[in-house]
Design a protein around this motif. Structure first.
Motif, short mmCIF file in Angstrom:
data_model
loop_
_atom_site.label_atom_id
_atom_site.label_comp_id
_atom_site.label_asym_id
_atom_site.label_seq_id
_atom_site.Cartn_x
_atom_site.Cartn_y
_atom_site.Cartn_z
N HIS A 266 -38.78 -21.41 72.60
CA HIS A 266 -38.49 -21.23 74.19
C HIS A 266 -39.71 -20.07 74.33
N TYR A 275 -35.06 -17.77 79.35
CA TYR A 275 -35.80 -18.55 78.32
C TYR A 275 -35.70 -20.11 78.72
N TYR A 317 -30.18 -19.14 78.06
CA TYR A 317 -31.49 -20.23 77.93
C TYR A 317 -31.11 -21.43 78.60
N THR A 319 -32.32 -25.27 77.76
CA THR A 319 -32.95 -26.10 76.47
C THR A 319 -32.63 -27.60 76.88
#
Length: 420
Positions: A266, A275, A317, A319
């Protein structure tokens, strides 16, 4: 007397360029050489006429839809913050099309790049089209380095021009005549916007801009001196049709950053403390971020490697599963169903044990760790012994990894010895 002064005007003009030389000094030297000469006011008048005649000026012929002159007024308008009573100063962005002299004005909070480009986009939308060139002053929001021949624009200004299909031609530094019409518009706006609004109070910038817009409509509809039409008539009848088409979407300011991909795959965007993932093959490499208010694009060596919707949640995050290594993807995809399916493939006893485990009221991460431990034991021990352990645990209702492991390593070997 005049012939003598006239013969020396070229000399005086050159002398004025030298350090410390003033008109007063030149007049004193002149009157010493000709005591019956002109007084100081008459002397400076003739010298000024000499300088004006040397400079001269050219009449500019403007083409419809060719240029848009833009500037900020020197004076500011204000609104009152309701919560604090504070007087908030606003910069006034001013623009005009030189062919029709059609003008636009709007209040923004600063002259910084985001506010400047917002004002400029509002201007183009209000005019309903795009000129072939935009002529700003050498303000920092648009120009990095002022130069007479090749000024350097900042990246945001270039992106703006590319988005709207136009070019930016900054005025020469110290040459106000390059955009004299917008300079004149600023003076007129002082009397046609600032003066009418001087006794009014506004409590937010939107109300202030509504009042400015009303004043600008009147300004553009006011008959011009020595012309049989007003600015709006000239603009609508001739110039508007020559403007380029507006793009379907308003320009979004782009921000740039160069970051290193962390070991977790990340990058960390400091502005929002968030992130974003990139494909794991780029771990440890430097990447370039181009992000707007809504999107984040990540590039490496000129190739786009990831795109995310921008998130404003701090310390979290975003992702994409495909960006992770295969083992990490499997880890992220863990669920009750995946563990039950794997246990079913092994044996009915193991599957039953898994079902009982997931019926327990425990935090999922704790259950997943217990399951991972059981699967490791399954790989380390024979199938028959592992299934015996499953039956024993189910019978005694001792559903812990520690007890399961103890039974396999200690109890079963002891039973085997006693049997012999």
């Amino acid at each position: 007397m005049f012939e003598y002064l006239k013969s020396r005007l070229d000399y005086y003009e050159k002398e004025l360029k030298r350090t410390g030389v003033t008109k007063q000094l030149l007049w004193q030297e002149y009157i010493e050489s000709d005591p019956t000469g002109y007084s100081y006011p008459q002397f400076t008048y003739h010298l000024r006429q000499q300088l004006i005649s040397r400079k001269g000026s050219m009449v500019m012929e403007h083409i419809a839809g060719d240029k848009l002159y833009i500037d900020f007024s020197g004076k500011k308008l204000h609104y009152i913050d309701r919560s604090t009573g504070e007087l908030i100063a606003c910069e006034i962005f001013v623009a005009c099309l030189p062919f029709s002299d059609y003008a636009f004005a709007i209040a923004v909070r600063s002259q910084q790049t985001p506010d400047f480009l917002y004002a400029l986009s509002c201007c183009l939308e209000a005019m309903g089209g795009v000129p072939k060139a935009i002529v700003p002053d050498n303000l920092k929001a648009a120009v990095i380095k002022a130069d007479k021949y090749e000024p350097v624009l900042n990246q945001s200004m270039e992106d703006f021009a590319n988005h709207y299909g136009t070019v930016v031609v900054p005025a020469r530094s110290g040459r106000p005549k390059d955009k004299s019409l917008v300079e004149n518009q600023v003076k007129m706006i002082y009397s046609r916007v600032f003066a009418p609004l001087r006794n009014q109070q506004f409590f937010d910038i939107h109300a202030l801009n509504q009042a400015i817009s009303t004043c600008m409509v009147k300004h553009n509809q006011t008959r011009m001196q020595q012309k049989p039409y007003c600015r709006e008539e000239r603009f609508l009848s001739v110039e508007k049709a020559t403007l380029g088409e507006l793009p379907s979407e308003r320009f979004e300011l782009k921000y740039y950053a160069e970051l290193k991909v962390g070991n977790n795959g990340h990058i960390y965007l400091q502005r929002n403390k968030h992130y974003y993932s990139v494909p794991f093959t780029y771990i440890g490499m430097k990447v370039k971020l181009i992000y707007t208010r809504t999107m984040v694009s990540i590039y490496c060596q000129g190739k786009q490697i990831a795109v995310h919707i921008r998130s404003y949640q701090e310390n979290t995050y975003t992702t994409v599963a495909e960006h992770l290594k295969s083992e990490h993807q499997a880890y992220k995809k863990r669920s009750h169903e995946t563990y039950l399916a794997r246990a079913r493939e092994h044996s009915p006893e193991f599957h039953e044990l898994m079902q009982v485990l997931f019926k327990r009221a425990r935090y999922p991460e704790q259950l997943y760790r217990t399951c991972d431990g059981l699967f490791k034991l399954k790989r380390d021990f024979p199938i028959e012994e592992f299934d015996k352990a499953c039956k024993y645990v189910l019978k005694n209702k001792l559903y812990t990894y520690y007890f399961f492991k103890t039974y396999l390593k200690r109890v079963l070997p002891t039973l085997r010895k006693n049997r012999w």
